[in-house]
Design an enzyme around this catalytic site. Structure first.
Site, PDB file in Angstrom:
ATOM      1  CE  LYS A 137      -2.502   6.783  -1.744  1.00  0.00           C
ATOM      2  NZ  LYS A 137      -3.621   7.334  -2.555  1.00  0.00           N
ATOM      3  CE1 TYR A 169      -3.144   3.057   0.697  1.00  0.00           C
ATOM      4  CE2 TYR A 169      -2.115   3.215   2.856  1.00  0.00           C
ATOM      5  CZ  TYR A 169      -2.949   3.736   1.885  1.00  0.00           C
ATOM      6  OH  TYR A 169      -3.578   4.930   2.089  1.00  0.00           O
TER       7      TYR A 169
END
Length: 493
Positions: free
Chosen positions: A243, A239
């Site tokens: 990002k 994640y």
């Protein structure tokens, strides 16, 4: 000097929201419709096969939520009519060119009218498949930027990221670009990171399909592959890595677009608006709270002295709206940390104390009607001590069960498999959350404080968009707002 108005800025504006069914996006949409009913139009980009499906998703998964209760009470019987005039469901996807909008007329209308883009589309699962996380969190931003450049009236592209793009940096973490390893700098400088990662993903998927892997095995392997690639480049999980790379691509492809990056920390239930305690789904620490209150969690990998940075969702939304108004039409890129660790820190041991006191006073009632008694949770501040505890209390007994099962002709096979599976899930969960429970950083919010100062000095209605974490009484918020919200809106027997 004549004061400006944030509400006046929003008047007659056309806004595009991606990731519209997400927690943050829904609170944003509700706030805009409630405080500025004279907004011109809000396009909601929703993954759907066609407009009818998108419209159904909008009504079922957004407007049908209790979050919109105050707005519905305000408009009464006219609510549906009001919404139909202001909100447009758009079938599309950030993983596709032109955001997946197939209706040419609608696409042209959006490009001609959109003045503000809120890009909140993301997969926030720490344990997501690598191919999916890359497509949405990293490469999706390129499609958003490409679309933004076609918008003739664009005043602002605001991208929602996460403060944890910092990876595992320690100390005071500034509001700057993600810290990149030499490998990534080399690859993104040549701008071949996208090509390389697409190749390695395709190669991995081809290998799996060639050996006849099931869909379940493919998903499991691609999740592991995401963690592997993230750690290769210096990030703890898929994640935050994807990002971070999304931010890199945004910075290098924006050209003269006016861009703001909002980096929230752990986003929690509403503080005040539209009412206290609304939340959708478990938000990082909430799964820990749920396991604890049900008596299923008695130990935890967590440093009790660690500052745990969290911020209510309505404060994040207020910072987003303020940043839009203040930074509109400025061809620069501004980054804001939106959190609490710098100005109003709370440590994990305080959170635990508040949670303990809440469930001691008002225990969880299980499905059989029994009150669940909670005790103090045992915390391990290092992975080594946690592993030792797990070895003694769970892994050695599992080995004993394995031996007995073998000696008894697989009589206890189901029990062994089930026990083993649960233990693996627990250890994976711990590995995923370790960087946050043992985090040693504090997020500097100098830019955010400057935004607050500018808003309060130059905008007459800045007080309607409060995002100052200093006003939060953590004891009251956690015990009387956040946990109550969890119990009402998320947790089940």
């Amino acid at each position: 000097m004549e004061l400006k108005s944030i509400l006046a800025y929003l008047q007659n504006k056309t806004i595009l929201v991606t990731g519209a069914t997400g927690f943050l996006a829904m609170v944003f949409v509700e706030k805009i419709l409630r405080v500025q009913p004279d907004v011109k139009k809000i396009y909601l980009l929703l993954r759907a096969s066609n407009t009818n499906s998108a419209t159904n998703r909008m009504h079922n998964e957004i407007l049908g939520k209790e979050l919109f209760r105050v707005l519905k009470d305000k408009h009464g019987e006219d609510f549906d009519s009001f919404v139909s005039q202001k909100v447009v469901a758009v079938a599309g996807d950030v993983t596709s060119e032109n955001l997946g909008v197939k209706d040419f007329k609608l696409m042209e209308e959006m490009c001609n009218e959109t003045e503000i883009i809120l890009n909140s589309a993301a997969t926030t699962n720490f344990d997501e498949r690598y191919d999916i996380a890359l497509d949405v969190n990293t490469f999706g931003i390129l499609h958003v930027v490409s679309f933004a450049k076609k918008c003739l009236k664009l005043e602002m592209l605001l991208h929602v990221s996460t403060a944890y793009v910092c990876g595992e940096r320690v100390g005071l973490i500034p509001e700057d670009s993600p810290s990149l390893t030499d490998d990534i700098v080399k690859e993104t400088t040549k701008f071949d990171f996208k090509a390389q990662e697409k190749i390695v993903v395709e190669k991995k998927l081809t290998e799996l399909k060639a050996r006849g892997a099931s869909e379940e095995d493919i998903t499991s392997t691609m999740k592991d592959f995401g963690i592997e690639r993230a750690k290769h480049y210096g990030w703890p999980n898929t994640y935050v890595f994807t990002k971070a790379m999304g931010e890199v691509f945004l910075g290098r492809s924006k050209d003269e677009l006016p861009v703001v990056i909002i980096r929230p920390t752990v986003v929690t239930s509403t503080y005040k608006e539209p009412f206290p305690g609304w939340i959708q789904g478990f938000r990082t620490i909430d799964s820990v709270i749920a396991g604890y209150c049900k008596g299923k969690l008695t130990c935890l990998l967590a440093d009790p002295t660690t500052v745990f940075d969290m911020i209510p969702v309505d404060m994040v939304v207020n910072s987003i709206i303020s940043a839009m108004a203040v930074n509109a039409n400025q061809s620069s890129i501004v980054i804001y940390h939106v959190g609490s660790s710098f100005r109003n820190p709370i440590k994990i041991n305080s959170i635990h104390d508040f949670v303990f006191r809440h469930f001691t006073k008002d225990p969880w009632v299980d499905k059989d009607g029994n009150l669940v008694k909670v005790g103090k949770c045992t915390m391990f501040s290092t992975m080594a001590t946690f592993r030792m505890y797990m070895q003694i209390c769970f892994m050695i007994p599992l080995e004993g069960l394995k031996f007995v099962n073998k000696a008894c002709g697989q009589y206890f096979q189901d029990a062994y498999v089930n026990y083993s599976r649960k233990l693996k899930l627990v250890m994976r969960f711990v590995e995923l959350y370790k960087p946050y429970m043992l985090f040693k950083g504090i997020f500097d919010d100098t830019n955010l404080e400057e935004l607050q100062n500018v808003a309060s000095e130059s905008y007459i209605d800045a007080n309607k968009f409060n995002f100052d974490p200093n006003c939060i009484d953590w004891e009251d918020y956690i015990m009387n707002t956040h946990i109550h919200g969890l119990r009402k809106h998320v947790m089940v027997k």
